[in-house]
Design a protein around this motif. Structure first.
Motif, PDB file in Angstrom:
ATOM      1  N   ALA A  72       0.816  -1.214   0.000  1.00 39.60           N
ATOM      2  CA  ALA A  72       0.000   0.000   0.000  1.00 39.60           C
ATOM      3  C   ALA A  72       0.851   1.266   0.000  1.00 39.60           C
ATOM      4  O   ALA A  72       0.612   2.194  -0.781  1.00 39.60           O
ATOM      5  CB  ALA A  72      -0.936  -0.009   1.211  1.00 39.60           C
ATOM      6  N   LEU A  73       1.847   1.327   0.870  1.00 40.34           N
ATOM      7  CA  LEU A  73       2.646   2.546   0.980  1.00 40.34           C
ATOM      8  C   LEU A  73       3.468   2.787  -0.275  1.00 40.34           C
ATOM      9  O   LEU A  73       3.575   3.924  -0.749  1.00 40.34           O
ATOM     10  CB  LEU A  73       3.549   2.460   2.203  1.00 40.34           C
ATOM     11  CG  LEU A  73       4.352   3.725   2.543  1.00 40.34           C
ATOM     12  CD1 LEU A  73       3.428   4.911   2.758  1.00 40.34           C
ATOM     13  CD2 LEU A  73       5.232   3.499   3.771  1.00 40.34           C
ATOM     14  N   ALA A  74       4.040   1.733  -0.827  1.00 46.40           N
ATOM     15  CA  ALA A  74       4.835   1.886  -2.054  1.00 46.40           C
ATOM     16  C   ALA A  74       3.968   2.344  -3.213  1.00 46.40           C
ATOM     17  O   ALA A  74       4.373   3.190  -4.020  1.00 46.40           O
ATOM     18  CB  ALA A  74       5.520   0.557  -2.392  1.00 46.40           C
ATOM     19  N   LEU A  75       2.767   1.787  -3.330  1.00 47.02           N
ATOM     20  CA  LEU A  75       1.847   2.195  -4.391  1.00 47.02           C
ATOM     21  C   LEU A  75       1.409   3.648  -4.218  1.00 47.02           C
ATOM     22  O   LEU A  75       1.399   4.428  -5.171  1.00 47.02           O
ATOM     23  CB  LEU A  75       0.606   1.294  -4.385  1.00 47.02           C
ATOM     24  CG  LEU A  75       0.611   0.042  -5.258  1.00 47.02           C
ATOM     25  CD1 LEU A  75      -0.599  -0.812  -4.941  1.00 47.02           C
ATOM     26  CD2 LEU A  75       0.620   0.417  -6.742  1.00 47.02           C
ATOM     27  N   ALA A  76       1.032   4.006  -2.992  1.00 51.21           N
ATOM     28  CA  ALA A  76       0.467   5.328  -2.740  1.00 51.21           C
ATOM     29  C   ALA A  76       1.460   6.440  -3.012  1.00 51.21           C
ATOM     30  O   ALA A  76       1.073   7.548  -3.405  1.00 51.21           O
ATOM     31  CB  ALA A  76      -0.032   5.414  -1.304  1.00 51.21           C
ATOM     32  N   THR A  77       2.753   6.178  -2.827  1.00 50.04           N
ATOM     33  CA  THR A  77       3.753   7.223  -2.976  1.00 50.04           C
ATOM     34  C   THR A  77       4.478   7.169  -4.319  1.00 50.04           C
ATOM     35  O   THR A  77       5.481   7.853  -4.505  1.00 50.04           O
ATOM     36  CB  THR A  77       4.778   7.124  -1.831  1.00 50.04           C
ATOM     37  OG1 THR A  77       5.296   5.785  -1.760  1.00 50.04           O
ATOM     38  CG2 THR A  77       4.134   7.487  -0.510  1.00 50.04           C
ATOM     39  N   ASN A  78       3.962   6.354  -5.219  1.00 52.24           N
ATOM     40  CA  ASN A  78       4.480   6.303  -6.580  1.00 52.24           C
ATOM     41  C   ASN A  78       3.463   7.001  -7.485  1.00 52.24           C
ATOM     42  O   ASN A  78       2.263   6.755  -7.374  1.00 52.24           O
ATOM     43  CB  ASN A  78       4.676   4.850  -7.004  1.00 52.24           C
ATOM     44  CG  ASN A  78       5.119   4.716  -8.451  1.00 52.24           C
ATOM     45  OD1 ASN A  78       4.299   4.795  -9.362  1.00 52.24           O
ATOM     46  ND2 ASN A  78       6.402   4.494  -8.666  1.00 52.24           N
ATOM     47  N   ARG A  79       3.906   7.854  -8.376  1.00 50.47           N
ATOM     48  CA  ARG A  79       2.947   8.648  -9.164  1.00 50.47           C
ATOM     49  C   ARG A  79       1.983   7.774  -9.946  1.00 50.47           C
ATOM     50  O   ARG A  79       0.763   7.919  -9.861  1.00 50.47           O
ATOM     51  CB  ARG A  79       3.691   9.586 -10.111  1.00 50.47           C
ATOM     52  CG  ARG A  79       2.739  10.372 -10.995  1.00 50.47           C
ATOM     53  CD  ARG A  79       3.384  11.541 -11.657  1.00 50.47           C
ATOM     54  NE  ARG A  79       2.374  12.316 -12.369  1.00 50.47           N
ATOM     55  CZ  ARG A  79       2.467  13.607 -12.581  1.00 50.47           C
ATOM     56  NH1 ARG A  79       3.482  14.278 -12.107  1.00 50.47           N
ATOM     57  NH2 ARG A  79       1.530  14.249 -13.259  1.00 50.47           N
ATOM     58  N   THR A  80       2.514   6.852 -10.733  1.00 54.39           N
ATOM     59  CA  THR A  80       1.643   5.966 -11.509  1.00 54.39           C
ATOM     60  C   THR A  80       0.902   5.009 -10.592  1.00 54.39           C
ATOM     61  O   THR A  80      -0.287   4.737 -10.778  1.00 54.39           O
ATOM     62  CB  THR A  80       2.468   5.179 -12.537  1.00 54.39           C
ATOM     63  OG1 THR A  80       3.193   6.105 -13.363  1.00 54.39           O
ATOM     64  CG2 THR A  80       1.572   4.324 -13.410  1.00 54.39           C
ATOM     65  N   SER A  94      -0.046   5.512  -7.572  1.00 56.29           N
ATOM     66  CA  SER A  94      -1.123   6.230  -6.896  1.00 56.29           C
ATOM     67  C   SER A  94      -2.369   6.320  -7.772  1.00 56.29           C
ATOM     68  O   SER A  94      -3.492   6.101  -7.306  1.00 56.29           O
ATOM     69  CB  SER A  94      -0.642   7.643  -6.525  1.00 56.29           C
ATOM     70  OG  SER A  94      -1.710   8.445  -6.095  1.00 56.29           O
ATOM     71  N   GLU A  95      -2.169   6.625  -9.034  1.00 55.04           N
ATOM     72  CA  GLU A  95      -3.309   6.729  -9.947  1.00 55.04           C
ATOM     73  C   GLU A  95      -4.017   5.383 -10.087  1.00 55.04           C
ATOM     74  O   GLU A  95      -5.252   5.307 -10.099  1.00 55.04           O
ATOM     75  CB  GLU A  95      -2.834   7.237 -11.309  1.00 55.04           C
ATOM     76  CG  GLU A  95      -2.304   8.668 -11.266  1.00 55.04           C
ATOM     77  CD  GLU A  95      -1.696   9.099 -12.589  1.00 55.04           C
ATOM     78  OE1 GLU A  95      -1.628   8.253 -13.505  1.00 55.04           O
ATOM     79  OE2 GLU A  95      -1.282  10.266 -12.708  1.00 55.04           O
ATOM     80  N   ILE A  96      -3.224   4.314 -10.183  1.00 58.85           N
ATOM     81  CA  ILE A  96      -3.811   2.971 -10.294  1.00 58.85           C
ATOM     82  C   ILE A  96      -4.559   2.622  -9.017  1.00 58.85           C
ATOM     83  O   ILE A  96      -5.675   2.096  -9.040  1.00 58.85           O
ATOM     84  CB  ILE A  96      -2.705   1.932 -10.584  1.00 58.85           C
ATOM     85  CG1 ILE A  96      -2.100   2.168 -11.983  1.00 58.85           C
ATOM     86  CG2 ILE A  96      -3.249   0.512 -10.455  1.00 58.85           C
ATOM     87  CD1 ILE A  96      -0.885   1.304 -12.281  1.00 58.85           C
ATOM     88  N   MET A  97      -3.942   2.940  -7.880  1.00 54.27           N
ATOM     89  CA  MET A  97      -4.538   2.598  -6.592  1.00 54.27           C
ATOM     90  C   MET A  97      -5.869   3.330  -6.384  1.00 54.27           C
ATOM     91  O   MET A  97      -6.832   2.760  -5.850  1.00 54.27           O
ATOM     92  CB  MET A  97      -3.558   2.953  -5.474  1.00 54.27           C
ATOM     93  CG  MET A  97      -3.938   2.397  -4.102  1.00 54.27           C
ATOM     94  SD  MET A  97      -2.582   2.688  -2.936  1.00 54.27           S
ATOM     95  CE  MET A  97      -3.291   2.018  -1.436  1.00 54.27           C
ATOM     96  N   GLN A  98      -5.937   4.570  -6.799  1.00 56.50           N
ATOM     97  CA  GLN A  98      -7.186   5.325  -6.669  1.00 56.50           C
ATOM     98  C   GLN A  98      -8.318   4.646  -7.440  1.00 56.50           C
ATOM     99  O   GLN A  98      -9.450   4.534  -6.942  1.00 56.50           O
ATOM    100  CB  GLN A  98      -7.000   6.751  -7.190  1.00 56.50           C
ATOM    101  CG  GLN A  98      -6.088   7.616  -6.336  1.00 56.50           C
ATOM    102  CD  GLN A  98      -5.788   8.937  -7.010  1.00 56.50           C
ATOM    103  OE1 GLN A  98      -6.685   9.691  -7.345  1.00 56.50           O
ATOM    104  NE2 GLN A  98      -4.513   9.222  -7.227  1.00 56.50           N
ATOM    105  N   GLU A  99      -7.994   4.186  -8.640  1.00 56.71           N
ATOM    106  CA  GLU A  99      -9.030   3.514  -9.426  1.00 56.71           C
ATOM    107  C   GLU A  99      -9.399   2.162  -8.834  1.00 56.71           C
ATOM    108  O   GLU A  99     -10.565   1.761  -8.835  1.00 56.71           O
ATOM    109  CB  GLU A  99      -8.559   3.346 -10.875  1.00 56.71           C
ATOM    110  CG  GLU A  99      -8.467   4.658 -11.651  1.00 56.71           C
ATOM    111  CD  GLU A  99      -8.414   4.421 -13.143  1.00 56.71           C
ATOM    112  OE1 GLU A  99      -9.424   3.998 -13.729  1.00 56.71           O
ATOM    113  OE2 GLU A  99      -7.322   4.639 -13.725  1.00 56.71           O
TER     114      GLU A  99
END
Length: 591
Positions: A97-105, A107-112
């Motif tokens: 979760a933390l690695a995804l949230a703080t990566n630009r791409t 983060s966008e994927i995680m939001q969706e």
């Protein structure tokens, strides 16, 4: 972010989230083409310690989540396939979760991906980020993940899926019971409350506070949702839109109680929230939410803002609040205050601070915006322009509103100490030419003409002389007041005719004016045959002058003036047919 060359043999290259490149590639496990199931889980992102503040997301993991999102979008919207797929993918999201949230791409994927989440997976992802709340909330990418999680609350709060999945959680052997969505929201609010100034003043953290206020209040502002969807850049940090379409949803009483706790934090440092650009946005959103859900607290906050601004060093030209009206940050806050202030307080604010300053504020490039909000907030035409009492002065309200001047200033009267306001003098009013019409004065009159009972305004318009009404119609700003007379559903046909008959004898001057000619065209379009004959007859007396004028010749053509002068009977038949078609069209539109 760049992935660099694909060769696994670059010396010194390290991949903290996924181990070495060769080892990461070994287990990537892409699914065969054509299958809907998501790709195999990515390598564990926690095998090596992070080299920086946030764990690194390996290219393989990013590719996995990108593929998984694509598969979810292609899966049928109904049925168990998408639900099971989302459940499995979000388990992997929880692990990184933390690695995804703080990566630009990422983060966008995680939001969706969170948009596909059911209740329990969302709670697990939220819980995984909670230990790093400050770093995620104040990260340019992580903040939008938290926003996205908060925006799932209206959809999932009180979801029946919570009970169904409790057994599954117990069987999974998780350490400790999983917090409910309500508990997670309240926990986030508590942490924000403990360091309120920090989060509100941070460029990215401010987004979390504003979204949290809306969720706690059970009201989502359209402006905030659009901003979240539209941009992840700090440049998108603008003042809240002036016109919002709020969406309400049910929230537990605990949310509203916590909203009250957060709102009290504004009072402790009110000067910061008035003068600091970023922090001010949070207070503006809070006022919109509290106005709908806790109006008494909203009024208390508004009073604190006005009280603080009024207590600063007074300006040489009047109220100290006027200085803040000209400041970009505080003027935006004052715009919101004016929109939510109750009528009695609004009247008091006008009399204490705005009286006698309207022209100066209207001409100022910043102060004119809160002045427009004041006009938007008006609910009665009886403003304090010194024309409410005595009642004889009410007939003079249109010139005063149009020029944004008080009665004594407009007519050049001296106030006598101890003496009451003088009665209105009709001779004095008719002898004075109409002053320069301001844009805001025109907007005010248009606004009032659309009130359900604009009788006072129409009475004042009817008291204008022909030259005064002509000046209003020829003015770039004032011509729109005539448009409002012609189009407002609150103005009856009889009232409209009573005002417009004053223009008789002024039609040629009107036709030969840039803005007046447009007004005359609008009058002509709605005129009955008898009124058209009167207009055409007056214009026909000076036909040559009209033809030579750059604006007048267009009016002459629109009126078919040559036909009127040479073939009257044919003109009347033509105009009668036009009127018949217009009546038929109006009848259809009304049905």
């Amino acid at each position: 972010m760049g992935l660099g060359p694909r060769s696994p043999h670059r010396a010194g290259r390290r991949f903290p989230a996924g181990g070495k490149r060769g080892r990461g590639a070994k287990g990537s496990g892409r699914p065969p083409p054509g299958r809907r199931q998501p790709p195999c889980p990515p390598p564990d992102g926690s095998s090596e310690p992070a080299l920086d503040a946030h764990p690194h997301l390996s290219p393989e993991a990013l590719g996995y989540f990108r593929q998984a999102l694509s598969a979810l979008k292609e899966a049928p919207e109904t049925g168990e396939e998408r639900e099971l797929m989302a459940h499995n993918v979000l388990k992997e999201v929880e692990a990184q979760a933390l690695a995804l949230a703080t990566n630009r791409t990422g983060s966008e994927i995680m939001q969706e991906l969170l948009g596909f989440s059911s209740l329990k997976p969302l709670c697990r992802v939220w819980a995984a980020l909670r230990s790093s709340l400050r770093s995620v909330a104040c990260h340019r990418c992580g903040v939008h993940v938290l926003q996205s999680a908060l925006l799932q609350v209206p959809r999932l709060l009180g979801s029946p899926a919570e009970k169904e999945e409790d057994v599954e959680e117990e069987e999974n052997g998780k350490d400790g019971p999983l917090e409910t969505l309500e508990e997670l929201v309240l926990g986030l609010a508590s942490e924000v409350c403990d360091d309120f100034l920090f989060y509100c003043g941070d460029t990215h953290g401010s987004f979390v506070v504003r979204t949290l206020l809306q969720v706690l209040g059970g009201t989502l502002l359209e402006s905030e949702r659009a901003r979240h969807r539209g941009s992840q850049s700090p440049d998108s940090q603008k003042s809240p839109a002036r016109e919002c379409k709020p969406t309400d949803f049910e929230v537990p009483e605990t949310f509203l109680n916590r909203l009250q706790d957060l709102s009290s934090c504004f009072l402790k440092d009110i000067s910061v929230f008035i003068t600091d650009k970023i922090s001010s946005f949070c207070l503006q959103v809070a006022l919109q939410i509290l106005h709908r859900k806790r109006p008494q607290l909203c009024a208390h906050l508004c009073g604190a803002v006005i009280g603080y601004l009024s207590s600063r060093n007074p300006s040489a030209n009047g109220s100290p609040l006027l200085l803040f009206l000209r400041d970009q940050t505080s003027s935006r806050l004052l715009e919101q205050v004016l929109l939510v202030l109750e009528p009695r307080k609004l009247q008091s604010l006008f009399e204490d601070h705005f009286r006698g300053q309207l022209q100066a504020l209207a001409a100022h490039p910043i102060a004119n915006f809160p002045l427009q909000r004041l006009l938007d907030a008006i609910t009665t035409p009886e403003l304090a322009f010194h024309c409410a009492e005595p009642s004889s002065r009410q007939v003079a309200c249109v010139p005063l509103f149009a020029t944004l001047m008080a009665y004594e200033v407009y007519y050049g009267l001296l106030e006598e100490g101890g003496a009451g306001p003088a009665e209105h003098q009709v001779d004095m009013a008719t002898a004075r030419a109409l002053g320069d019409v301001t844009v805001l004065g025109s907007l005010l009159l248009q606004h009032l003409l659309h009130f359900s009972s604009p009788g006072i305004i129409l009475q004042s318009l009817g008291a204008l002389t022909g030259p005064q009404l002509l000046t209003l119609a020829q003015s770039p700003a004032g011509s729109h007041v005539l448009d409002a007379i012609l189009t407002s559903p609150s103005v009856t046909r009889k009232q409209r005719r009573r005002v417009l008959k004053t223009l008789k004898g002024q039609y040629v001057a009107l036709a030969c004016s840039r803005h007046g000619s447009r007004v005359l065209d609008a009058i002509w379009s709605g005129a009955a045959l008898g009124a058209r004959k009167e207009i055409a007859a007056e214009l026909g007396e000076r036909n040559q002058e009209l033809i030579r004028d750059p604006f007048g010749h267009h009016v002459a053509r629109n009126v078919a003036l040559t036909t009127f002068l040479k073939r009257r009977e044919a003109w009347e038949q033509q105009q009668g047919a036009v009127a018949k078609r217009r009546r038929a069209l109006n009848s259809i539109l009304e049905d």
